[in-house]
Design a protein around this motif. Structure first.
Motif, PDB file in Angstrom:
ATOM      1  N   MET A   1       0.853  -1.158   0.000  1.00 54.69           N
ATOM      2  CA  MET A   1       0.000   0.000   0.000  1.00 54.69           C
ATOM      3  C   MET A   1       0.903   1.227   0.000  1.00 54.69           C
ATOM      4  O   MET A   1       1.864   1.308   0.761  1.00 54.69           O
ATOM      5  N   LYS A   2       0.578   2.157  -0.836  1.00 54.49           N
ATOM      6  CA  LYS A   2       1.347   3.392  -0.898  1.00 54.49           C
ATOM      7  C   LYS A   2       0.649   4.473  -0.093  1.00 54.49           C
ATOM      8  O   LYS A   2      -0.556   4.668  -0.212  1.00 54.49           O
ATOM      9  N   ALA A  16       3.297  -3.108   3.392  1.00 49.90           N
ATOM     10  CA  ALA A  16       2.547  -4.292   2.984  1.00 49.90           C
ATOM     11  C   ALA A  16       1.101  -4.163   3.442  1.00 49.90           C
ATOM     12  O   ALA A  16       0.828  -3.700   4.553  1.00 49.90           O
ATOM     13  N   GLU A  17       0.194  -4.563   2.577  1.00 43.70           N
ATOM     14  CA  GLU A  17      -1.224  -4.548   2.946  1.00 43.70           C
ATOM     15  C   GLU A  17      -1.556  -5.803   3.727  1.00 43.70           C
ATOM     16  O   GLU A  17      -0.990  -6.864   3.492  1.00 43.70           O
ATOM     17  N   ASP A  18      -2.476  -5.663   4.659  1.00 45.10           N
ATOM     18  CA  ASP A  18      -2.940  -6.820   5.418  1.00 45.10           C
ATOM     19  C   ASP A  18      -4.001  -7.565   4.616  1.00 45.10           C
ATOM     20  O   ASP A  18      -4.680  -6.993   3.765  1.00 45.10           O
ATOM     21  N   ASN A  19      -4.135  -8.831   4.937  1.00 45.95           N
ATOM     22  CA  ASN A  19      -5.196  -9.651   4.369  1.00 45.95           C
ATOM     23  C   ASN A  19      -5.815 -10.460   5.511  1.00 45.95           C
ATOM     24  O   ASN A  19      -5.442 -10.282   6.673  1.00 45.95           O
ATOM     25  N   ARG A  20      -6.720 -11.325   5.186  1.00 46.89           N
ATOM     26  CA  ARG A  20      -7.419 -12.096   6.226  1.00 46.89           C
ATOM     27  C   ARG A  20      -6.431 -12.882   7.098  1.00 46.89           C
ATOM     28  O   ARG A  20      -6.551 -12.914   8.318  1.00 46.89           O
ATOM     29  N   LEU A  21      -5.418 -13.487   6.492  1.00 44.96           N
ATOM     30  CA  LEU A  21      -4.450 -14.293   7.236  1.00 44.96           C
ATOM     31  C   LEU A  21      -3.581 -13.430   8.158  1.00 44.96           C
ATOM     32  O   LEU A  21      -3.397 -13.761   9.325  1.00 44.96           O
ATOM     33  N   THR A  22      -3.056 -12.332   7.634  1.00 44.57           N
ATOM     34  CA  THR A  22      -2.194 -11.486   8.467  1.00 44.57           C
ATOM     35  C   THR A  22      -2.984 -10.824   9.593  1.00 44.57           C
ATOM     36  O   THR A  22      -2.478 -10.694  10.708  1.00 44.57           O
ATOM     37  N   LEU A  23      -4.223 -10.436   9.310  1.00 44.05           N
ATOM     38  CA  LEU A  23      -5.045  -9.842  10.364  1.00 44.05           C
ATOM     39  C   LEU A  23      -5.377 -10.855  11.450  1.00 44.05           C
ATOM     40  O   LEU A  23      -5.352 -10.527  12.642  1.00 44.05           O
TER      41      LEU A  23
END
Length: 72
Positions: A1-2, A16-23
């Motif tokens: 993400m910028k 880095a953008e979060d996704n379901r796994l990272t969240l």
């Protein structure tokens, strides 16, 4: 993400953008750490919060500049 300064369109940071796994992983970590925090003696927690406040005060100009650039 910028992260872009909307006034200048300059890129400030790229993260880095979060996704379901990272969240989900971050949430599990937070739940574990909350237990540790809860078991920390009150005087120690107060000391840590006071130190955090000192760091904010020491760096308030820099923090203000970053926040201002993020919203243009």
């Amino acid at each position: 993400m910028k992260v872009i300064n909307p006034a200048t369109e300059e890129m400030i940071e790229e993260t880095a953008e979060d996704n379901r796994l990272t969240l989900s992983s971050k949430f599990q970590t937070l739940k574990q750490v909350q237990t540790q925090w809860q078991e920390t003696p009150l005087a120690d927690r107060i000391s840590m919060i006071q130190r955090f406040a000192e760091l904010i005060e020491t760096n308030k100009e820099r923090l203000a500049a970053v926040l201002t650039s993020e919203v243009g």
